[in-house]
Design an enzyme around this catalytic site. Structure first.
Site, PDB file in Angstrom:
ATOM      1  N   ARG A 163       3.759 128.585 -29.728  1.00  0.00           N
ATOM      2  CA  ARG A 163       2.407 128.412 -30.276  1.00  0.00           C
ATOM      3  C   ARG A 163       1.375 128.814 -29.232  1.00  0.00           C
ATOM      4  NH1 ARG A 163       0.444 122.508 -31.595  1.00  0.00           N
ATOM      5  NH2 ARG A 163       0.169 122.449 -29.343  1.00  0.00           N
ATOM      6  N   HIS A 178      -1.008 111.308 -26.611  1.00  0.00           N
ATOM      7  CA  HIS A 178      -0.512 112.266 -25.617  1.00  0.00           C
ATOM      8  C   HIS A 178       0.716 111.733 -24.888  1.00  0.00           C
ATOM      9  CE1 HIS A 178      -0.438 114.043 -21.556  1.00  0.00           C
ATOM     10  NE2 HIS A 178      -0.620 115.156 -22.229  1.00  0.00           N
ATOM     11  N   SER A 189       4.584 126.534 -40.275  1.00  0.00           N
ATOM     12  CA  SER A 189       5.145 125.329 -39.669  1.00  0.00           C
ATOM     13  C   SER A 189       4.128 124.211 -39.872  1.00  0.00           C
ATOM     14  CB  SER A 189       5.417 125.567 -38.183  1.00  0.00           C
ATOM     15  OG  SER A 189       5.895 124.371 -37.614  1.00  0.00           O
ATOM     16  N   ARG A 204      24.660  77.291 -51.231  1.00  0.00           N
ATOM     17  CA  ARG A 204      24.232  78.269 -50.214  1.00  0.00           C
ATOM     18  C   ARG A 204      23.403  79.380 -50.821  1.00  0.00           C
ATOM     19  NH1 ARG A 204      28.457  78.054 -45.792  1.00  0.00           N
ATOM     20  NH2 ARG A 204      30.184  76.957 -46.746  1.00  0.00           N
ATOM     21  N   ARG A 217      31.913  90.085 -45.921  1.00  0.00           N
ATOM     22  CA  ARG A 217      30.851  91.078 -46.091  1.00  0.00           C
ATOM     23  C   ARG A 217      31.113  92.221 -45.120  1.00  0.00           C
ATOM     24  NH1 ARG A 217      26.402  87.025 -43.513  1.00  0.00           N
ATOM     25  NH2 ARG A 217      27.478  86.758 -41.568  1.00  0.00           N
ATOM     26  N   CYS A 256       6.829 120.588 -37.518  1.00  0.00           N
ATOM     27  CA  CYS A 256       6.961 120.378 -36.070  1.00  0.00           C
ATOM     28  C   CYS A 256       6.153 119.180 -35.582  1.00  0.00           C
ATOM     29  CB  CYS A 256       6.607 121.631 -35.294  1.00  0.00           C
ATOM     30  SG  CYS A 256       4.910 122.157 -35.551  1.00  0.00           S
ATOM     31  N   GLU A 264      -1.852 122.677 -40.675  1.00  0.00           N
ATOM     32  CA  GLU A 264      -2.150 121.326 -40.170  1.00  0.00           C
ATOM     33  C   GLU A 264      -3.567 120.892 -40.512  1.00  0.00           C
ATOM     34  OE1 GLU A 264      -1.556 121.303 -35.886  1.00  0.00           O
ATOM     35  OE2 GLU A 264      -2.321 123.327 -35.673  1.00  0.00           O
ATOM     36  N   ARG A 280       4.859 124.291 -26.952  1.00  0.00           N
ATOM     37  CA  ARG A 280       3.415 124.100 -26.743  1.00  0.00           C
ATOM     38  C   ARG A 280       3.034 124.748 -25.413  1.00  0.00           C
ATOM     39  NH1 ARG A 280       4.700 118.689 -29.033  1.00  0.00           N
ATOM     40  NH2 ARG A 280       3.223 118.193 -30.707  1.00  0.00           N
ATOM     41  N   GLY A 294      21.089  83.064 -41.400  1.00  0.00           N
ATOM     42  CA  GLY A 294      20.428  81.869 -40.873  1.00  0.00           C
ATOM     43  C   GLY A 294      18.982  81.698 -41.306  1.00  0.00           C
ATOM     44  N   TYR A 330      13.538 123.995 -42.074  1.00  0.00           N
ATOM     45  CA  TYR A 330      13.990 123.251 -40.893  1.00  0.00           C
ATOM     46  C   TYR A 330      12.996 122.157 -40.511  1.00  0.00           C
ATOM     47  CZ  TYR A 330      10.580 125.965 -38.184  1.00  0.00           C
ATOM     48  OH  TYR A 330       9.424 126.497 -37.715  1.00  0.00           O
ATOM     49  N   MET A 386      17.777  81.358 -44.511  1.00  0.00           N
ATOM     50  CA  MET A 386      17.548  80.464 -45.658  1.00  0.00           C
ATOM     51  C   MET A 386      18.451  79.233 -45.545  1.00  0.00           C
ATOM     52  SD  MET A 386      16.911  83.120 -48.716  1.00  0.00           S
ATOM     53  CE  MET A 386      18.225  84.218 -48.286  1.00  0.00           C
ATOM     54  N   LYS A 389      26.616  87.616 -50.886  1.00  0.00           N
ATOM     55  CA  LYS A 389      27.656  86.591 -50.756  1.00  0.00           C
ATOM     56  C   LYS A 389      28.335  86.332 -52.113  1.00  0.00           C
ATOM     57  CE  LYS A 389      26.454  83.015 -48.382  1.00  0.00           C
ATOM     58  NZ  LYS A 389      26.856  82.389 -47.170  1.00  0.00           N
ATOM     59  N   THR A 399       2.309 118.095 -38.829  1.00  0.00           N
ATOM     60  CA  THR A 399       1.940 116.882 -39.573  1.00  0.00           C
ATOM     61  C   THR A 399       1.229 115.835 -38.721  1.00  0.00           C
ATOM     62  OG1 THR A 399       4.246 116.288 -39.295  1.00  0.00           O
ATOM     63  CG2 THR A 399       3.575 117.059 -41.474  1.00  0.00           C
ATOM     64  N   ASN A 400       1.153 116.058 -37.401  1.00  0.00           N
ATOM     65  CA  ASN A 400       0.320 115.140 -36.604  1.00  0.00           C
ATOM     66  C   ASN A 400      -1.143 115.367 -36.970  1.00  0.00           C
ATOM     67  OD1 ASN A 400       2.669 114.466 -35.267  1.00  0.00           O
ATOM     68  ND2 ASN A 400       2.292 115.864 -33.563  1.00  0.00           N
ATOM     69  N   ASP A 401      -1.566 116.631 -36.869  1.00  0.00           N
ATOM     70  CA  ASP A 401      -2.952 116.929 -37.224  1.00  0.00           C
ATOM     71  C   ASP A 401      -3.173 116.806 -38.729  1.00  0.00           C
ATOM     72  OD1 ASP A 401      -4.673 117.489 -34.996  1.00  0.00           O
ATOM     73  OD2 ASP A 401      -3.288 119.096 -34.487  1.00  0.00           O
TER      74      ASP A 401
END
Ligand code: PEP
Ligand code: MG
Length: 890
Positions: free
Chosen positions: A614, A452, A768, A92, A336, A836, A749, A558, A101, A856, A103, A22, A771-773
């Site tokens: 895979r 899952h 590849s 203000r 703004r 992946c 992984e 998969r 709203g 990628y 503060m 502001k 990154t989950n595992d």
């Protein structure tokens, strides 16, 4: 000496960190010559120092405030507390990021028993003066002295009633004086002190209160929700007051320079004649559309529209503007960059490029990739009543309404009958896949963002909520309860997978629509990005969707999902239960043409783009019936049909289920370990892929298969599996007399794979990162349980900054990815690398992938547009940073 206080003519819009949004914009508007009531800003640094000193304004800051006040008095020719010509100011808050709203604000500060007389004389309007004074007492008492507004409102109501008035405009100056006297008594009663009359005391108390409001409960919660850091602090703006409530030649309003919901290039806003800002916010009177101002005050309207155009050109963005007209004179109170819907963000960005206001790079940076989700999925129409009953994790976006069912078979049955159902389970397993396919949406009471249900639903573009723990499911009674609410089988619920909310009953929806501007923006994104975007897709339908959304290929197919088809499951079970190699081969021979058909469909749909397949990954027991259920069936049969064939079959099945049972299946006999011990399964899959490649090559359709080995931890695993795949592929080529290109690579992984990536790269054509595992094994957190058990608390208590299963943990998992890429490319400089895991569809993880030099990212088809934009933004941001660096080093 440090500077903590800036007059409006000393700042500019670049100084947001110091002056707050502001303050910086008020300074900018002042400097471009717009009619802004003069004032000054106390910096965010002063706020931080205030907290550091134990909530105390330092002598230096105090002196600078007093000096600025003097300047303000000189500039306006008015004096705080003066009887003849009193200065009134607003106080203000204003933080770097807008926190609407959250503060506190105090208006009309400077009013006291003397100043009010001055205002009455000067304006010739005693009623207005005393009304302003009572408003000030009420606001100051609430915000600064902490007295609940209720006491004042109640008192005012009493006075009104006593006088027989129905609304405030009937109150006279004398009536307001009576109210003021009453208000002062309320203050005395609550604080044991008189209402402060000394304006400077009022001012410093109000400044303290605004600083304090940075840490009120709602501001803290808002910051947490919007990921605004706590250390930024708020600035305080002191500005001379102008009044929109001085008669019918006065008024106040807000406007956007373009329509914030559609993006259309029209002035959009509303105003109220003879009113102050708070009247607009309070919603007591209905404001008029902004164009009515043209009729009411034509000169002001012309000046206002010209100012809006000027501001939009100056800021090169859609602006949100607050203004006041005091006795026919226009004042700008705030501007703004305007908040907007996803649809508007895209339209405005594209149209501003066409209007040559901004360039393409700026347009691409203007749209938040997360917003695109809203446009790709159906969403709840907010204009209807909603009864929220529960909230879980927003696992897959989109909204859906349907009958509640608790069982995948039932979901399938009803789904096939054309009924819309929502599958509600404690968690899902691959066994439930047919139910998920048939359902409109899935809700689970357990599990997290990589569970899952979440992964499968996202892949299908279906709405899903996970970890909705307040839901207690009783499958036997076919109902779930949330507190006192009971939802039975067949009851209708609506869910919003983008927010995680569950509602009772049906709520109307808005369908997604992809505008021309949307397509245009994504085309520009493709031109700007270097990072490839692929999709995780397991069926020809998903593959087509992926191409439609602009994927460059498939980054993960998969194959286990193909095994789960109800028609195939018995054959898969036959394969698992086989006692001899010959028996197993019979089952595999039956599966081969089915898998081949799947791959042909996917290759055909992908029209020559690379397809990464895979080989089988999940533990075998996932293809067998549930152990508990089997045990019950066997026990029953032992009593009712002890000599039956059925019992013998079931017992055999149970024995195998027991054999395959593991304490830690996620760390067990899965991934390439399956292929190592049962090479015939991987061989069948490799053959199916290669046969499909032959069929398509014969048809003249190009194919680029990439065969991927999962869960490799040691190079020897990959070496052996690679040999198997290559041997099979070469055999197929030779048998068919047809050649085709293929690659064999691995998932990275497991931390050991990342740490030994140089050795692994010897055997891999590509990496590849799964990154989950990798997140699961790096943190040692179960990806299926952590979110429901402790992760939420970890995030709330800031032990972790984010959920690492949703946003890639750069410091740990990210370091392993970087190490993997670096070591791999030491051996093969052009090694193709991708990601992946679920992170491939998350914007900050995508930026990380760009920085780590991956080729990628791969994500569910519905996230492909988001990923294309996020990939472009990563490139542009880095280009801009580099350009800046070159300029500064010159
Ligand atoms: C991964 O682990 O990141 C991955 C993509 O594989 P899945 O989720 O199938 O284990
Ligand atoms: Mg995995």
């Amino acid at each position: 000496m440090s500077k903590f206080v800036y007059l409006f003519n000393e700042g500019n819009s670049e100084m947001k960190e110091l002056l707050g949004g502001k303050g910086a914009n008020l300074a900018e508007m002042t400097n471009i010559g717009l009619p802004v009531p003069f004032g000054f800003t106390i910096s965010t640094q002063a706020c931080n120092d205030y907290y550091e000193a134990g909530k105390k304004i330092s002598a230096v800051v105090e002196a600078q405030i007093l000096a600025a006040l003097q300047q303000l008095e000189e500039n306006t020719g008015k004096k705080l507390g003066d009887t003849a010509n009193p200065l009134l100011v607003s106080v203000r808050s204003g933080s770097v990021f807008s926190m609407p709203g959250m503060m506190d604000t105090v208006l009309n500060l400077g009013m006291n028993d003397e100043a009010v007389k001055g205002v009455a004389d000067l304006t010739g309007n005693a009623r207005f003066a005393y009304d302003s004074y009572r408003r000030f007492i009420q606001m100051f008492s609430n915000v600064v002295l902490g007295i609940d507004s209720f006491y004042f409102e109640q008192f005012l109501e009493e006075v009104r009633e006593q006088k027989g008035y129905s609304a405030d405009p009937e109150m006279t100056a004398e009536d307001w004086q009576e109210v003021i006297a009453g208000y002062k008594q309320i203050v005395k009663k609550h604080t044991k002190n008189d209402f402060p009359q000394e304006p400077k005391e009022q001012l410093f108390l109000a400044i303290d209160a605004v600083f304090d409001s940075w840490n009120n409960q709602r501001a803290i919660v808002y910051r947490r929700l919007n990921k605004i850091p706590d250390h930024l602090g708020t600035a305080v703006n002191i500005q001379s007051m102008v009044f929109g409530n001085m008669g019918d030649d006065s008024g106040t309003g807000v406007a956007f320079t373009r329509d914030p919901s559609t993006g259309e290039n029209i002035l959009y806003g509303e105003y109220l004649i003879n009113a102050q800002g708070e009247d607009v916010v309070a919603g007591i009177r209905t404001p008029q559309p902004i164009h009515v101002l043209e009729k009411d005050m034509p000169v002001v309207y012309k000046q206002f529209t010209a100012t809006c155009e000027l501001l939009e050109k100056h800021y090169k963005d859609m602006m949100d503007i607050e203004f006041t007209v005091e006795r026919g004179k226009l004042y700008m109170l705030q501007c703004r960059v305007g908040k907007r819907t996803a649809q508007a963000a895209i339209r405005i960005a594209v149209e501003m490029v066409n209007e040559e206001i901004i360039d393409r790079k700026t347009a691409l940076l203007r749209v938040d990739p997360d917003q695109l989700n809203q446009l790709l999925h159906r969403r709840i129409d907010d204009n209807h009543n909603q009864t929220q009953i529960a909230k879980g994790l927003p696992a897959s976006p989109g909204a859906a309404t349907g009958f509640v069912v608790f069982d995948a078979d039932e979901a399938e049955q009803l789904g096939n009958d054309g009924k819309k159902v929502i599958l509600v389970r404690s968690e899902t397993t691959p066994d439930d896949i047919h139910g998920i396919v048939a359902a409109q949406a899935v809700v689970t009471s357990r599990g997290g963002m990589t569970s899952h249900a979440a992964v499968v639903a996202r892949g299908m573009g279906k709405a899903c909520i996970c970890g909705c723990e307040s839901i207690k499911i009783d499958t036997n009674a076919k109902e779930f309860t949330v507190g006192d609410t009971v939802v039975k089988y067949g009851d209708v619920i609506t869910i919003d997978g983008s927010t995680g909310q569950v509602f009772l009953g049906e709520i109307p929806m808005i369908d997604p629509e992809l505008s021309d501007e949307f397509k245009q923006l994504l085309d520009w994104a493709d031109e700007a990005r270097f990072l490839g975007v692929r999709a995780n897709a397991d069926t020809p339908e998903d593959a087509s969707k992926a191409l439609e959304f602009g994927a460059d290929g498939i980054g993960l197919c998969r194959t286990e999902h193909m095994f789960m088809d109800p028609k195939r499951l018995p054959i898969v079970q036959e394969m698992i239960l086989a006692e001899t190699d010959e028996q197993r081969q019979v089952a595999l021979d039956k599966l081969l043409p089915m898998q081949q058909g799947d791959f042909e469909g996917i290759f055909e749909a992908m029209k020559g783009h690379p397809v990464n397949v895979r080989l089988l990954d999940p533990p075998m027991h996932e293809f067998l019936p549930d152990k508990e259920e089997l045990l019950v069936e066997v026990t029953k049969l032992q009593i009712t049909a002890p000599d039956s064939e059925e019992l013998k079959e079931k017992e055999k099945l149970l024995k195998k289920v027991n054999q395959l049972a593991e304490m830690n299946p996620m760390l067990g006999y899965r991934g390439c370990r399956l292929g190592m011990l049962n090479p015939e399964i991987y061989e069948m899959q490799a053959r199916a892929i290669c046969n499909a490649a032959v069929v398509l090559t014969e048809k003249g359709i190009p194919v680029k298969p990439e065969i991927m080995i999962p869960l490799v931890g040691h190079v020897n695993e990959l070496k052996r599996m690679r040999e198997l795949v290559v041997e099979t592929a070469e055999k197929v080529k030779e048998e068919a007399g047809i050649g085709f290109e293929y690659q064999v690579g691995t998932m990275i992984e497991i931390p050991r794979a990342a740490l030994t990536a140089d050795k692994i790269a010897e055997e891999a054509d590509f990496f590849s990162f799964g990154t989950n595992d990798l997140t699961q094994t790096t943190f040692g957190y179960s990806r299926d349980d952590a979110e429901g058990k402790f992760l939420q608390t970890y995030i709330e208590e800031k032990v972790l900054p984010e959920n690492p299963f949703a946003v890639l943990d750069r410091d740990g998992v990210g370091k392993l990815v970087e190490t993997g890429v670096k070591l791999g490319r030491q051996v093969k400089p052009n090694l193709k690398t991708g990601i992946c895991g679920e992170h491939g569809g998350e914007k900050s993880s995508i930026e990380f992938c760009y920085e780590a030099g991956l080729n990628y990212v791969s994500c569910s088809p519905y996230r492909v547009p988001l990923a294309r934009l996020a990939a472009a933004q990563a490139t542009i941001r880095h280009q801009l940073a580099e350009e800046k660096e070159t300029v500064t080093s010159k």
